[in-house]
Design a protein around this motif. Structure first.
Motif, PDB file in Angstrom:
ATOM      1  N   TYR A  62      -8.302  14.462  -9.748  1.00 27.01           N
ATOM      2  CA  TYR A  62      -9.593  13.848 -10.241  1.00 27.01           C
ATOM      3  C   TYR A  62      -8.243  12.500  -9.214  1.00 27.01           C
ATOM      4  CZ  TYR A  62     -12.784  10.189 -11.837  1.00 27.01           C
ATOM      5  OH  TYR A  62     -13.816   9.818 -12.854  1.00 27.01           O
ATOM      6  N   ALA A  63      -7.048  11.824  -9.554  1.00 26.71           N
ATOM      7  CA  ALA A  63      -6.399  10.701  -9.550  1.00 26.71           C
ATOM      8  C   ALA A  63      -4.932  11.090  -9.492  1.00 26.71           C
ATOM      9  CB  ALA A  63      -6.574   9.917 -10.835  1.00 26.71           C
ATOM     10  N   TYR A  64      -4.589   9.866  -8.735  1.00 23.00           N
ATOM     11  CA  TYR A  64      -3.442  10.116  -7.775  1.00 23.00           C
ATOM     12  C   TYR A  64      -2.657   8.522  -8.635  1.00 23.00           C
ATOM     13  CZ  TYR A  64       1.115  11.773  -5.504  1.00 23.00           C
ATOM     14  OH  TYR A  64       2.000  11.437  -5.195  1.00 23.00           O
ATOM     15  N   ASN A  65      -1.623   8.201  -8.761  1.00 21.33           N
ATOM     16  CA  ASN A  65      -0.950   7.336  -9.087  1.00 21.33           C
ATOM     17  C   ASN A  65       0.561   6.996  -8.566  1.00 21.33           C
ATOM     18  OD1 ASN A  65       1.633   5.826 -11.253  1.00 21.33           O
ATOM     19  ND2 ASN A  65      -0.308   5.328 -11.352  1.00 21.33           N
ATOM     20  N   HIS A  66       0.446   6.015  -7.796  1.00 18.91           N
ATOM     21  CA  HIS A  66       1.256   5.719  -7.272  1.00 18.91           C
ATOM     22  C   HIS A  66       1.510   3.996  -7.124  1.00 18.91           C
ATOM     23  CE1 HIS A  66       3.891   7.131  -4.412  1.00 18.91           C
ATOM     24  NE2 HIS A  66       3.405   5.898  -2.998  1.00 18.91           N
ATOM     25  N   ASN A  67       2.225   3.552  -8.230  1.00 25.19           N
ATOM     26  CA  ASN A  67       1.922   2.233  -7.996  1.00 25.19           C
ATOM     27  C   ASN A  67       3.040   1.540  -7.131  1.00 25.19           C
ATOM     28  OD1 ASN A  67       0.823   1.704 -10.985  1.00 25.19           O
ATOM     29  ND2 ASN A  67       2.834   2.150 -12.561  1.00 25.19           N
ATOM     30  N   LEU A  68       2.201   0.109  -6.932  1.00 24.95           N
ATOM     31  CA  LEU A  68       2.854  -0.565  -5.870  1.00 24.95           C
ATOM     32  C   LEU A  68       4.528  -1.779  -6.546  1.00 24.95           C
ATOM     33  CD1 LEU A  68      -0.203  -2.394  -3.937  1.00 24.95           C
ATOM     34  CD2 LEU A  68       1.411  -0.996  -3.713  1.00 24.95           C
ATOM     35  N   ASP A  69       4.558  -1.812  -8.130  1.00 17.98           N
ATOM     36  CA  ASP A  69       5.745  -2.185  -9.331  1.00 17.98           C
ATOM     37  C   ASP A  69       5.783  -3.852  -9.037  1.00 17.98           C
ATOM     38  OD1 ASP A  69       6.011   0.479  -9.816  1.00 17.98           O
ATOM     39  OD2 ASP A  69       7.435   0.366  -7.786  1.00 17.98           O
ATOM     40  N   THR A  70       5.241  -4.149  -7.459  1.00 21.56           N
ATOM     41  CA  THR A  70       5.750  -5.719  -7.625  1.00 21.56           C
ATOM     42  C   THR A  70       4.696  -6.314  -5.918  1.00 21.56           C
ATOM     43  OG1 THR A  70       7.121  -7.813  -7.633  1.00 21.56           O
ATOM     44  CG2 THR A  70       8.073  -5.468  -6.659  1.00 21.56           C
ATOM     45  N   SER A  71       5.703  -7.239  -5.963  1.00 22.76           N
ATOM     46  CA  SER A  71       4.703  -7.514  -4.465  1.00 22.76           C
ATOM     47  C   SER A  71       5.585  -7.221  -2.967  1.00 22.76           C
ATOM     48  CB  SER A  71       5.049  -9.596  -4.755  1.00 22.76           C
ATOM     49  OG  SER A  71       6.661  -9.524  -4.320  1.00 22.76           O
ATOM     50  N   GLU A  72       5.173  -7.245  -2.563  1.00 23.77           N
ATOM     51  CA  GLU A  72       5.181  -7.398  -0.675  1.00 23.77           C
ATOM     52  C   GLU A  72       6.709  -7.666  -0.751  1.00 23.77           C
ATOM     53  OE1 GLU A  72       4.957  -5.439   4.079  1.00 23.77           O
ATOM     54  OE2 GLU A  72       2.941  -6.885   2.441  1.00 23.77           O
ATOM     55  N   GLU A  73       6.692  -9.190  -1.155  1.00 20.41           N
ATOM     56  CA  GLU A  73       7.805 -10.390  -0.703  1.00 20.41           C
ATOM     57  C   GLU A  73       9.121  -9.644  -2.215  1.00 20.41           C
ATOM     58  OE1 GLU A  73       3.993 -11.736   0.806  1.00 20.41           O
ATOM     59  OE2 GLU A  73       5.229 -10.536  -1.885  1.00 20.41           O
ATOM     60  N   ASP A  74       9.246  -8.738  -2.950  1.00 21.90           N
ATOM     61  CA  ASP A  74       9.443  -9.071  -4.244  1.00 21.90           C
ATOM     62  C   ASP A  74      10.256  -7.637  -4.110  1.00 21.90           C
ATOM     63  OD1 ASP A  74      11.305  -9.914  -6.292  1.00 21.90           O
ATOM     64  OD2 ASP A  74       9.771  -8.648  -7.432  1.00 21.90           O
ATOM     65  N   TYR A  75       9.640  -6.468  -3.425  1.00 24.99           N
ATOM     66  CA  TYR A  75       9.625  -5.376  -3.235  1.00 24.99           C
ATOM     67  C   TYR A  75      11.507  -4.749  -3.189  1.00 24.99           C
ATOM     68  CZ  TYR A  75       8.090  -0.171  -3.187  1.00 24.99           C
ATOM     69  OH  TYR A  75       8.685   0.859  -3.463  1.00 24.99           O
TER      70      TYR A  75
ATOM     71  N   LYS B  11      -8.424   9.075   1.549  1.00 20.68           N
ATOM     72  CA  LYS B  11      -8.722   9.450   2.381  1.00 20.68           C
ATOM     73  C   LYS B  11      -9.130  11.027   2.261  1.00 20.68           C
ATOM     74  CE  LYS B  11      -8.876  11.062   7.306  1.00 20.68           C
ATOM     75  NZ  LYS B  11      -7.936  11.021   8.822  1.00 20.68           N
ATOM     76  N   ALA B  12      -8.525  11.518   0.928  1.00 18.33           N
ATOM     77  CA  ALA B  12      -9.069  12.707   0.000  1.00 18.33           C
ATOM     78  C   ALA B  12     -10.142  13.150  -0.681  1.00 18.33           C
ATOM     79  CB  ALA B  12      -7.365  13.591  -0.116  1.00 18.33           C
ATOM     80  N   LYS B  13     -10.187  11.818  -0.566  1.00 18.32           N
ATOM     81  CA  LYS B  13     -11.402  11.580  -2.263  1.00 18.32           C
ATOM     82  C   LYS B  13     -11.371  11.408  -3.172  1.00 18.32           C
ATOM     83  CE  LYS B  13     -16.183  12.225   0.731  1.00 18.32           C
ATOM     84  NZ  LYS B  13     -15.015  11.519   2.301  1.00 18.32           N
ATOM     85  N   ILE B  14      -9.626  12.016  -3.644  1.00 14.85           N
ATOM     86  CA  ILE B  14      -8.836  11.082  -4.895  1.00 14.85           C
ATOM     87  C   ILE B  14      -9.272  10.068  -5.421  1.00 14.85           C
ATOM     88  CG2 ILE B  14      -7.144  12.323  -6.421  1.00 14.85           C
ATOM     89  CD1 ILE B  14      -5.818  14.148  -4.008  1.00 14.85           C
ATOM     90  N   THR B  15      -9.604   9.650  -6.697  1.00 21.55           N
ATOM     91  CA  THR B  15      -9.683   8.459  -6.653  1.00 21.55           C
ATOM     92  C   THR B  15      -8.472   7.886  -6.969  1.00 21.55           C
ATOM     93  OG1 THR B  15      -9.568   9.319  -9.748  1.00 21.55           O
ATOM     94  CG2 THR B  15     -11.486   8.937  -8.431  1.00 21.55           C
ATOM     95  N   VAL B  16      -7.564   6.437  -6.380  1.00 26.06           N
ATOM     96  CA  VAL B  16      -7.010   6.188  -6.747  1.00 26.06           C
ATOM     97  C   VAL B  16      -5.974   5.248  -7.666  1.00 26.06           C
ATOM     98  CG1 VAL B  16      -5.387   4.233  -5.055  1.00 26.06           C
ATOM     99  CG2 VAL B  16      -6.749   5.376  -4.215  1.00 26.06           C
ATOM    100  N   CYS B  17      -5.625   5.456  -8.359  1.00 20.68           N
ATOM    101  CA  CYS B  17      -5.114   4.491  -9.746  1.00 20.68           C
ATOM    102  C   CYS B  17      -3.448   4.048  -9.371  1.00 20.68           C
ATOM    103  CB  CYS B  17      -4.192   5.700 -10.936  1.00 20.68           C
ATOM    104  SG  CYS B  17      -3.664   4.971 -11.779  1.00 20.68           S
ATOM    105  N   SER B  18      -3.090   2.657  -9.330  1.00 22.12           N
ATOM    106  CA  SER B  18      -1.934   1.601  -8.445  1.00 22.12           C
ATOM    107  C   SER B  18      -2.200   0.810  -8.892  1.00 22.12           C
ATOM    108  CB  SER B  18      -2.338   2.254  -6.961  1.00 22.12           C
ATOM    109  OG  SER B  18      -1.140   1.359  -6.586  1.00 22.12           O
ATOM    110  N   GLY B  19      -0.814   0.093  -9.921  1.00 20.89           N
ATOM    111  CA  GLY B  19      -1.278  -1.507 -10.623  1.00 20.89           C
ATOM    112  C   GLY B  19       0.760  -1.422 -10.639  1.00 20.89           C
ATOM    113  N   GLY B  20       1.219  -2.197 -11.571  1.00 18.81           N
ATOM    114  CA  GLY B  20       2.913  -2.448 -11.040  1.00 18.81           C
ATOM    115  C   GLY B  20       3.263  -2.988 -12.205  1.00 18.81           C
TER     116      GLY B  20
END
Length: 341
Positions: A150-163, A184-193
């Motif tokens: 149903y969902a896939y979690n892949h957090n960004l964690d922080t900003s691109e500049e700080d990564y 693209k696979a029509k799985i809902t996206v779970c992403s935060g930081g």
């Protein structure tokens, strides 16, 4: 009704974040209450199906092999143990089970085959299934989708500049590429930081800009407060102020009005009053259960008592349709709107 936008500027998000706190909470609460289901809170349970030994160098993570944090390495869990954990979580009120594996990326091997079987088994329990397994290829995302993820979690964690200060073993672009494959696979996206990593407020705003300007907003955005772990490079970071959590949750709610905003790691350090402020500011999801992978978390019973006190109720599974149905459901809603006009 709040407008769905994918073109937020840093200046606009900064103006929202920095407004007087009570005004910010009021604006976020007003937007949240435009949704008739604002008192529903989605409850997820998170289990570690493969613990420790990760080759990454995420500065906050006790599962990185290079840090001495006292976390024992465990091979992938047997399926029957995962099913038992899922049944226990469902009985406790959870509608979603998230399975985490300490991998850098998914490999096409027997362990991934086992994960596919777990996804199918938990899906059969009529629970939403989420995985967080590291980076994914397009074909691997499709395999998970076909299994009913149903969902896939892949957090960004922080900003691109700080990564690069937090992680050097992969790039920000690799994170975003995995999110593309999931979408693209029509799985809902779970992403935060995570806040409290030593980042600046500008980093927080930049991360929210990236999330809100994706082609489609993530269906779920977890806002985590760092839980400092002895042995990691961030072990001595100061505790995040609750007001920072409230500002992040409220800002997320305003710029991504339809997204489920999860009050995630760090809740054990928060009082019921502090959590209530976060719910008022737009949080409508939590992790429940004694552990978040390897860190402590409030128990189901504690959370249910808080829900009763605050007048909150658990959200049912598959509120927006089962896997693969979300897109067609949205198309149906859009068609209804067109016909109504």
């Amino acid at each position: 009704m709040a407008e769905l936008r994918n073109n937020w500027t840093k200046e606009e998000i900064s103006a929202i974040y920095h407004q007087p706190l009570l005004d910010l909470i009021y604006e976020a609460a007003t937007i949240h209450r435009e949704n008739k289901d604002y008192s529903e809170v989605q409850i997820s349970s998170l289990i570690s199906i493969k613990t420790g030994g990760c080759p990454e160098d995420c500065a906050y993570c006790p599962q990185a092999a290079r840090y001495n944090t006292g976390v024992d390495v465990h091979a992938i869990m047997p399926k029957d143990e995962v099913i038992a954990a899922a049944e226990k979580a469902k009985a406790g009120g959870a509608s979603r089970l998230c399975m985490g594996a300490a991998w850098r990326e998914v490999r096409d091997n027997r362990d991934f085959d086992k994960v596919i079987d777990m996804v199918k088994a938990v899906n059969d329990l009529d629970m939403e299934v989420c995985c967080t397994l590291g980076m994914l290829t397009e074909s691997q995302a499709q395999r998970l989708a076909d299994a009913g993820l149903y969902a896939y979690n892949h957090n960004l964690d922080t900003s691109e500049e700080d990564y690069k200060r937090i992680i050097t073993t992969r790039t920000y672009d690799e994170r975003l590429k995995t999110l593309e494959h999931v979408r693209k696979a029509k799985i809902t996206v779970c992403s935060g930081g995570i806040i409290g990593l030593g980042e600046t407020v500008e980093d927080r705003i930049s991360m929210l800009k990236t999330l809100s300007n994706l082609p489609k907003h993530p269906e779920s955005v977890p806002i985590n407060a760092l839980v400092p772990i002895k042995g990691t490079p961030l072990a001595d970071q100061a505790k995040v102020a609750v007001w920072d959590m409230v500002r992040m949750i409220a800002t997320t709610r305003i710029i991504m009005p339809k997204t489920v905003v999860r009050l995630s790691a760090g809740r054990t350090e928060m009082t019921t009053v502090e959590q209530a402020l976060c719910f008022m500011a737009g949080a409508n999801s939590i992790f429940a259960g004694d552990k978040l992978l390897t860190t402590p978390n409030p128990s189901f019973d504690t959370d249910m008592a808080m829900f009763e006190l605050l007048g909150l109720k658990p959200r049912a599974a598959f509120k927006n349709g089962k896997p693969g149905q979300q897109e067609s459901l949205q198309e149906y809603i859009n068609l209804e709107k067109i016909e109504a006009n």
